[in-house]
Design an enzyme around this catalytic site. Structure first.
Site, PDB file in Angstrom:
ATOM      1  N   GLU A 194      52.664  36.892  51.968  1.00 18.57           N
ATOM      2  CA  GLU A 194      51.707  36.648  50.887  1.00 18.57           C
ATOM      3  C   GLU A 194      50.498  37.524  51.170  1.00 18.57           C
ATOM      4  OE1 GLU A 194      51.055  32.373  50.528  1.00 18.57           O
ATOM      5  OE2 GLU A 194      52.790  32.220  49.190  1.00 18.57           O
TER       6      GLU A 194
ATOM      7  N   ASP B 240      49.888  35.569  54.811  1.00 18.97           N
ATOM      8  CA  ASP B 240      50.289  34.166  54.952  1.00 18.97           C
ATOM      9  C   ASP B 240      51.814  34.082  54.807  1.00 18.97           C
ATOM     10  OD1 ASP B 240      50.144  31.407  55.118  1.00 18.97           O
ATOM     11  OD2 ASP B 240      49.828  31.162  52.970  1.00 18.97           O
TER      12      ASP B 240
ATOM     13  N   ASP C 253      43.814  27.383  52.940  1.00 21.80           N
ATOM     14  CA  ASP C 253      44.446  28.389  52.085  1.00 21.80           C
ATOM     15  C   ASP C 253      44.279  27.975  50.627  1.00 21.80           C
ATOM     16  OD1 ASP C 253      45.856  30.669  51.423  1.00 21.80           O
ATOM     17  OD2 ASP C 253      47.814  29.730  51.661  1.00 21.80           O
TER      18      ASP C 253
ATOM     19  N   HIS D  80      49.240  35.149  40.102  1.00 18.97           N
ATOM     20  CA  HIS D  80      50.192  34.558  41.054  1.00 18.97           C
ATOM     21  C   HIS D  80      50.585  33.144  40.616  1.00 18.97           C
ATOM     22  CE1 HIS D  80      52.177  33.384  44.730  1.00 18.97           C
ATOM     23  NE2 HIS D  80      51.319  32.388  44.906  1.00 18.97           N
TER      24      HIS D  80
ATOM     25  N   ARG E 137      58.715  26.254  36.931  1.00 18.58           N
ATOM     26  CA  ARG E 137      58.505  25.126  36.027  1.00 18.58           C
ATOM     27  C   ARG E 137      58.759  25.544  34.593  1.00 18.58           C
ATOM     28  NH1 ARG E 137      54.319  24.344  39.658  1.00 18.58           N
ATOM     29  NH2 ARG E 137      52.926  25.414  38.246  1.00 18.58           N
TER      30      ARG E 137
ATOM     31  N   GLU F  81      46.941  38.375  51.108  1.00 14.53           N
ATOM     32  CA  GLU F  81      45.723  37.588  50.924  1.00 14.53           C
ATOM     33  C   GLU F  81      44.546  38.267  51.633  1.00 14.53           C
ATOM     34  OE1 GLU F  81      46.004  33.391  51.361  1.00 14.53           O
ATOM     35  OE2 GLU F  81      48.172  33.335  50.992  1.00 14.53           O
TER      36      GLU F  81
ATOM     37  N   THR G 216      47.718  34.085  47.551  1.00  9.35           N
ATOM     38  CA  THR G 216      48.379  35.347  47.198  1.00  9.35           C
ATOM     39  C   THR G 216      47.643  36.041  46.062  1.00  9.35           C
ATOM     40  OG1 THR G 216      50.439  34.278  47.772  1.00  9.35           O
ATOM     41  CG2 THR G 216      50.602  36.347  46.534  1.00  9.35           C
TER      42      THR G 216
ATOM     43  N   TYR H  40      44.591  29.049  46.324  1.00  8.93           N
ATOM     44  CA  TYR H  40      45.686  29.413  45.401  1.00  8.93           C
ATOM     45  C   TYR H  40      44.992  29.929  44.148  1.00  8.93           C
ATOM     46  CZ  TYR H  40      50.184  28.396  42.950  1.00  8.93           C
ATOM     47  OH  TYR H  40      51.370  28.464  42.261  1.00  8.93           O
TER      48      TYR H  40
HETATM   49 CA    CA Z   1      49.114  31.362  50.809  1.00  9.83          CA
END
Ligand code: CA
Length: 423
Positions: A207, A241, A134, A141, A150, A209, A357, A136
């Site tokens: 998610e 996901d 998977d 996203h 953060r 995807e 995502t 990112y």
């Molecule tokens: Ca994912």
């Protein structure tokens, strides 16, 4: 012979203009009926063409494919024949379904044996997934998540624009669209609690995807370049996901996702070939700072796939809550594969690699409830008046996707899953 992607092609099978499966698509899947064993099928309109029957009747004789490839639980053996053979097969099917071709059209007995309504068959997992990775790779996203958890000023971590971040997922819990599953249980700890508690996940999420399927293997030590990557990608499917956000928050430090991700991932049943998607390639983001040479690529490598997510509560109607697009990916599939193999990691036929995502730049294009409800602070209103921060028990989440150009719609069908109460 007219090329299988030609937008002027028409089939003698009626295909509604809003149908995902015109003659230009011809995606592969695995299906069975009450009386037949699992076999390879190709979707055309609202029907599925049984390739095992077609081959047995001699219609695919020019390809010399053993029928064990088609009477099969998975597409892996078909993909193993290689892209040139799979491409010739797709072309042969296109020729047979062409409105001007009488071979199958005018043979009533063969036609009735080889065609079934999709609504009368059961779709099964299309591939035997050996390994699941998977990524990112959506910048919107990653920026949203970084902003929420953060620092809005430094939402992306320092590595993000230099490599397609990913992790190794779990293949065993990838399930075919339509398979229900129970809400996962696990450890969670709220920020103000001293110790964790055990119980059902309280913030279950989807998610949005797109996953690509590997159709050509490499040996250990071998690397795939961005220029060659497309040779290794057989096709694409929609991928949900499913994620347990509260479990994820507590468990993910320092090694990343684990039990928050491996309880279920829903995949759509039809593998749309990369070949069918080629006309929908489009330019991606300008990558700044410049990437390392092994990640550079030439040409338009993003794909314009419109994506949509709906929620349907039990005994209620659907509400579309997200409209996104696969073209919003910052890192392309070709870069993901080049990065995945740059260290010599080998890949196998049937490996599934999900995009991460896919969120777009606008709030209605965010690809998870986490972002759509902004960590639960902005509940979404559904058509029936109910509200959702995350996914409730007995909700069904439905993902759909399609490309459209020159009046040709290449669609993916659905990735649909219902969340049952925790056991
Ligand atoms: Ca994912």
């Amino acid at each position: 012979m007219i090329k299988a992607n030609d937008p002027t092609l028409k089939s003698w099978i009626e295909v509604d203009e809003n149908c995902d499966f015109p003659i230009q698509n011809l995606p592969f899947g695995i299906f069975k009926t009450q009386s037949s064993s699992p076999r390879v099928g190709v979707a055309i309109g609202d029907q599925v063409l049984d390739l095992a029957v077609l081959n047995k009747l001699g219609y695919l004789n020019n390809l010399k494919i053993d029928n064990s490839v088609f009477i099969n639980q998975y597409l892996n053996d078909l993909m193993a024949l290689g892209k040139p053979t799979c491409s010739s097969l797709r072309q042969r099917i296109s020729d047979l379904l062409n409105e001007n071709s009488a071979e199958l059209r005018d043979n009533k007995e063969a036609r009735e044996k080889a065609l079934q309504y999709i609504s009368n068959v059961q779709m099964l997992m299309p591939v035997r997934v050996g390994d699941y990775t998977d990524f990112y790779s959506s910048i919107d996203h990653a920026t949203n998540v970084g902003t929420m958890f953060r620092d809005p000023a430094n939402a992306l971590l320092p590595n993000w624009k230099h490599l397609p971040v990913g992790y190794h997922g779990r293949a065993s819990s990838i399930i075919i669209s339509g398979t229900n599953f129970h809400r996962p249980k696990g450890q969670t700890k709220s920020a103000d609690a001293e110790v964790p508690v055990f119980g059902p996940c309280k913030s279950l999420d989807f998610e949005l995807e797109v996953a690509f399927v590997i159709g050509k293997p490499t040996s250990l030590g071998e690397s795939v370049s961005t220029a060659d990557a497309d040779d290794y990608i057989f096709g694409l499917a929609l991928f949900n996901d499913w994620s347990a956000r509260d479990i994820q928050t507590w468990e993910y430090v320092p090694l990343g996702p684990f039990l928050a991700k491996n309880f279920a991932s829903t995949v759509s049943p039809w593998i749309v070939t990369l070949e069918a998607l080629e006309p929908f390639r489009t330019a991606g983001y300008t990558q700044e700072p410049k990437v390392l040479p092994y990640l550079e690529y030439a040409g338009d490598k993003n794909i314009d796939i419109k994506l949509e997510v709906s929620i349907q509560p039990e005994n209620s109607t659907e509400t579309a809550i997200c409209h996104s697009n696969y073209k919003f990916m910052y890192w392309t599939m070709e870069q993901q594969l080049a990065h995945h193999t740059v260290n010599g990691c080998n890949i196998n036929i049937g490996d599934m690699m999900a995009s991460g995502t896919i969120s777009g730049p606008t709030p209605n294009s965010f690809g998870s409830m986490l972002e759509l409800s902004w960590k639960g602070t902005k509940p979404l209103k559904l058509n029936d008046g109910r509200e959702r921060k995350f996914i409730n028990d007995n909700d069904t989440v439905i993902m759909r996707g399609y490309c459209k150009k020159d009046k040709v719609r290449i669609g993916f069908g659905e990735a649909r899953g219902k969340v049952l109460p925790a056991l």
